[in-house]
Write a protein that holds these residues in place. Sequence first.
Motif, PDB file in Angstrom:
ATOM      1  N   THR A  76       0.826  -1.210   0.000  1.00 56.71           N
ATOM      2  CA  THR A  76       0.000   0.000   0.000  1.00 56.71           C
ATOM      3  C   THR A  76       0.857   1.255   0.000  1.00 56.71           C
ATOM      4  N   VAL A  77       1.860   1.295   0.872  1.00 53.78           N
ATOM      5  CA  VAL A  77       2.690   2.490   0.988  1.00 53.78           C
ATOM      6  C   VAL A  77       3.514   2.714  -0.284  1.00 53.78           C
ATOM      7  N   ILE A  78       4.095   1.638  -0.829  1.00 49.74           N
ATOM      8  CA  ILE A  78       4.903   1.775  -2.048  1.00 49.74           C
ATOM      9  C   ILE A  78       4.046   2.293  -3.196  1.00 49.74           C
ATOM     10  N   ALA A  79       2.840   1.756  -3.332  1.00 52.18           N
ATOM     11  CA  ALA A  79       1.957   2.218  -4.407  1.00 52.18           C
ATOM     12  C   ALA A  79       1.568   3.686  -4.215  1.00 52.18           C
ATOM     13  N   GLU A  80       1.261   4.056  -2.962  1.00 52.22           N
ATOM     14  CA  GLU A  80       0.859   5.453  -2.709  1.00 52.22           C
ATOM     15  C   GLU A  80       2.019   6.411  -2.954  1.00 52.22           C
ATOM     16  N   LEU A  81       3.209   6.057  -2.437  1.00 50.79           N
ATOM     17  CA  LEU A  81       4.359   6.939  -2.631  1.00 50.79           C
ATOM     18  C   LEU A  81       4.732   7.048  -4.107  1.00 50.79           C
ATOM     19  N   SER A  82       4.686   5.932  -4.830  1.00 54.42           N
ATOM     20  CA  SER A  82       5.003   5.968  -6.258  1.00 54.42           C
ATOM     21  C   SER A  82       4.033   6.883  -6.997  1.00 54.42           C
ATOM     22  N   GLY A  83       2.753   6.755  -6.684  1.00 57.73           N
ATOM     23  CA  GLY A  83       1.764   7.620  -7.327  1.00 57.73           C
ATOM     24  C   GLY A  83       1.971   9.082  -6.999  1.00 57.73           C
ATOM     25  N   ARG A  84       2.322   9.376  -5.741  1.00 60.53           N
ATOM     26  CA  ARG A  84       2.531  10.772  -5.358  1.00 60.53           C
ATOM     27  C   ARG A  84       3.781  11.339  -6.010  1.00 60.53           C
ATOM     28  N   VAL A  85       4.833  10.524  -6.131  1.00 61.87           N
ATOM     29  CA  VAL A  85       6.041  10.999  -6.809  1.00 61.87           C
ATOM     30  C   VAL A  85       5.751  11.290  -8.278  1.00 61.87           C
ATOM     31  N   LEU A  86       5.057  10.344  -8.933  1.00 60.20           N
ATOM     32  CA  LEU A  86       4.724  10.562 -10.339  1.00 60.20           C
ATOM     33  C   LEU A  86       3.846  11.803 -10.512  1.00 60.20           C
ATOM     34  N   GLY A  87       2.851  11.947  -9.634  1.00 63.39           N
ATOM     35  CA  GLY A  87       1.974  13.111  -9.740  1.00 63.39           C
ATOM     36  C   GLY A  87       2.711  14.414  -9.512  1.00 63.39           C
ATOM     37  N   ALA A  88       3.636  14.429  -8.524  1.00 60.73           N
ATOM     38  CA  ALA A  88       4.367  15.662  -8.226  1.00 60.73           C
ATOM     39  C   ALA A  88       5.356  16.013  -9.329  1.00 60.73           C
ATOM     40  N   VAL A  89       6.089  15.001  -9.824  1.00 58.99           N
ATOM     41  CA  VAL A  89       7.125  15.279 -10.821  1.00 58.99           C
ATOM     42  C   VAL A  89       6.501  15.675 -12.161  1.00 58.99           C
ATOM     43  N   THR A  90       5.448  14.972 -12.576  1.00 59.91           N
ATOM     44  CA  THR A  90       4.840  15.297 -13.863  1.00 59.91           C
ATOM     45  C   THR A  90       4.081  16.612 -13.827  1.00 59.91           C
ATOM     46  N   ALA A  91       3.817  17.137 -12.628  1.00 57.63           N
ATOM     47  CA  ALA A  91       3.173  18.452 -12.540  1.00 57.63           C
ATOM     48  C   ALA A  91       4.181  19.592 -12.619  1.00 57.63           C
ATOM     49  N   ARG A  92       5.471  19.272 -12.642  1.00 62.59           N
ATOM     50  CA  ARG A  92       6.491  20.306 -12.736  1.00 62.59           C
ATOM     51  C   ARG A  92       6.497  20.928 -14.134  1.00 62.59           C
ATOM     52  N   SER A  93       7.175  22.045 -14.223  1.00 68.62           N
ATOM     53  CA  SER A  93       7.378  22.669 -15.528  1.00 68.62           C
ATOM     54  C   SER A  93       8.307  21.784 -16.351  1.00 68.62           C
ATOM     55  N   PRO A  94       8.317  21.933 -17.679  1.00 70.96           N
ATOM     56  CA  PRO A  94       9.176  21.072 -18.505  1.00 70.96           C
ATOM     57  C   PRO A  94      10.643  21.132 -18.105  1.00 70.96           C
ATOM     58  N   GLY A  95      11.141  22.309 -17.706  1.00 65.91           N
ATOM     59  CA  GLY A  95      12.537  22.416 -17.294  1.00 65.91           C
ATOM     60  C   GLY A  95      12.823  21.627 -16.037  1.00 65.91           C
ATOM     61  N   GLN A  96      11.944  21.738 -15.043  1.00 64.69           N
ATOM     62  CA  GLN A  96      12.128  20.979 -13.806  1.00 64.69           C
ATOM     63  C   GLN A  96      11.985  19.484 -14.053  1.00 64.69           C
ATOM     64  N   LEU A  97      11.054  19.112 -14.916  1.00 60.51           N
ATOM     65  CA  LEU A  97      10.838  17.697 -15.209  1.00 60.51           C
ATOM     66  C   LEU A  97      12.086  17.073 -15.805  1.00 60.51           C
ATOM     67  N   ALA A  98      12.777  17.820 -16.684  1.00 61.05           N
ATOM     68  CA  ALA A  98      13.984  17.289 -17.313  1.00 61.05           C
ATOM     69  C   ALA A  98      15.073  17.026 -16.283  1.00 61.05           C
ATOM     70  N   THR A  99      15.173  17.872 -15.248  1.00 64.15           N
ATOM     71  CA  THR A  99      16.224  17.696 -14.250  1.00 64.15           C
ATOM     72  C   THR A  99      15.893  16.614 -13.231  1.00 64.15           C
ATOM     73  N   GLU A 100      14.607  16.348 -12.996  1.00 61.24           N
ATOM     74  CA  GLU A 100      14.201  15.384 -11.963  1.00 61.24           C
ATOM     75  C   GLU A 100      13.780  14.040 -12.537  1.00 61.24           C
ATOM     76  N   ARG A 101      13.807  13.911 -13.843  1.00 57.49           N
ATOM     77  CA  ARG A 101      13.292  12.689 -14.471  1.00 57.49           C
ATOM     78  C   ARG A 101      14.069  11.451 -14.049  1.00 57.49           C
ATOM     79  N   ASP A 102      15.396  11.533 -14.083  1.00 57.29           N
ATOM     80  CA  ASP A 102      16.210  10.355 -13.787  1.00 57.29           C
ATOM     81  C   ASP A 102      16.043   9.912 -12.334  1.00 57.29           C
ATOM     82  N   ALA A 103      16.073  10.878 -11.407  1.00 58.06           N
ATOM     83  CA  ALA A 103      15.909  10.531  -9.995  1.00 58.06           C
ATOM     84  C   ALA A 103      14.533   9.921  -9.741  1.00 58.06           C
ATOM     85  N   ALA A 104      13.496  10.479 -10.359  1.00 49.62           N
ATOM     86  CA  ALA A 104      12.147   9.945 -10.174  1.00 49.62           C
ATOM     87  C   ALA A 104      12.031   8.543 -10.759  1.00 49.62           C
ATOM     88  N   ALA A 105      12.644   8.320 -11.916  1.00 48.17           N
ATOM     89  CA  ALA A 105      12.579   6.991 -12.530  1.00 48.17           C
ATOM     90  C   ALA A 105      13.224   5.938 -11.637  1.00 48.17           C
TER      91      ALA A 105
END
Length: 536
Positions: A76-105
């Motif tokens: 449950t926790v892994i699924a929730e945290l993964s969803g929150r990370v994906l939601g937070a990172v993909t809501a970033r601006s394109p510039g921020q997304l490019a810098t955080e993509r590898d760490a999020a992946a």
Amino acid sequence: MRRFLLAMVGCGVVISGCAIGSAIVLAHIVSQVITEPSTRSVGHWSPLLATLALLWAVRTLAHWLQARLGQRGATTVIAELSGRVLGAVTARSPGQLATERDAAATVVTRGLDGLRPYFTAYLPALVLAVVLTPVTVLVIAGYDRQAAVLVVITLPLIPVFMVLIGLATADRSTAALSAMTTLQARLLDLIAGIPTLRALGRADGPQQRIAELSDAQRRSTMATLRIAFLSSLVLELLATLSVAVVAVSIGLRLVFGEMSLTAGLTVLLLLPDVYWPLRRIGVEFHAAEEGRAAAEQAFALIGEPAAPTGDRTVTARGAAIHLDQLRVAGRDGDAPAGLTARIEPGQVTVLTGVNGAGKSTTLAALAGLAAPTSGQVTVAGVSVTALDLPAWWAQLSWLPQRPALVPGTVADNLALFGELTDFGAASAAAGFEEVLAELPDGLQTQLGRGGVGLSLGQRQRLGLARTLGSAAPVLLLDEPTAHLDAATEQRVLRALVTRARSGATIVVVGHRPAVLAIGDQVITVRSERPAPCAHC
């Protein structure tokens, strides 16, 4: 996790009670069998043996239930945290997304899986240490105060060494996660670029760098494992010596008749339950530390709660867009810097300027994807930052420099942002009809990640067909004629002019003379770079 934690605490209480009860019953049976030969028949001890078997069965069941709850909680926790990370990172601006993509992946695909040992092994051991250890010490004190004093003296040694070793392990786990992130990012980039590298004859070029990163990740992992094995050895040695000290004391007092056999056996049987939970914490801490490091990185990626978007809505059709002293800070200064313009509906507005001036950033600011450092963008008198962004995006059709393409069929990618109103005319204008004729399965042709299966020109035409086929009143196009031949370029530009004359607002980024020629107004975007440091 609260309900899972409460349930695991309940299981820990049951396990502790069964452990203490079984030790007391077993010590009573053994001591009586040794001291009273008349009681050595099985029938005499049947009730106590049945009680002992029941306690062992309940303890086993509680362990199983605790492990099951830990697995469910971890999932449950892994699924929730993964969803929150994906939601937070993909809501970033394109510039921020490019810098955080590898760490999020790395965190989502591999890192957070390390939390499973934390919930399935470390937390249960921690619960038992909180419940079983102090209760067992109190029970030992009820049978033999001298043994309890020795336990209290030796018990703190294990947590002290756990803290010392744990501090080193935390740094090693963070370093191992960082090495894994770098290695995974390089491998993903290499896999994505293999066709280009092979075409240029450089497929073997990154081999040495990947090998160096692999060695670094291996060394970091082995260093963590060495500390883990060393800590296990230290903890086991401390626990063994602590039990030995108490056991020697009990043995000597039994020899001199200073305590009863029942009390001595009870204390000896309870001693492992005093030190065992603490040893388990030390052992499981290392297995869980990687997951803890990944969780910390996940929380860092999630960051502060995103500022809520506005609730204002506007009708984009027929509305003018104003840029008032627009500035967006970048790595090399403001780009754009102080851009002021009025974009009228029914016209083609061309943004031009040198590379890095901020043309693409201006489009992102128009779409609400880049927040202005100063100044503002207003539509019908309402700032874009105050708009309900989903409602605003529904009125936009945006073509970036690299059209967004996802794995799936060509039809799926055409309908990625909604159904197209006039696909036939848009396909003809973009020259996409010719692309469809060349594809083996037409609209059902499968594409890979990023549009693999299409050339750059074909991807551009697909993106143009999707943009021109949209009924959105505002079209934002970044270098729309890149990778196109001259004839297709003219068709696309004519389609844009026709769309503008029908009342749409067209904003185009371009350099070519043909693109500049269709502009009803041409706006030169400029950047402002900071002055170089005289002492650097």
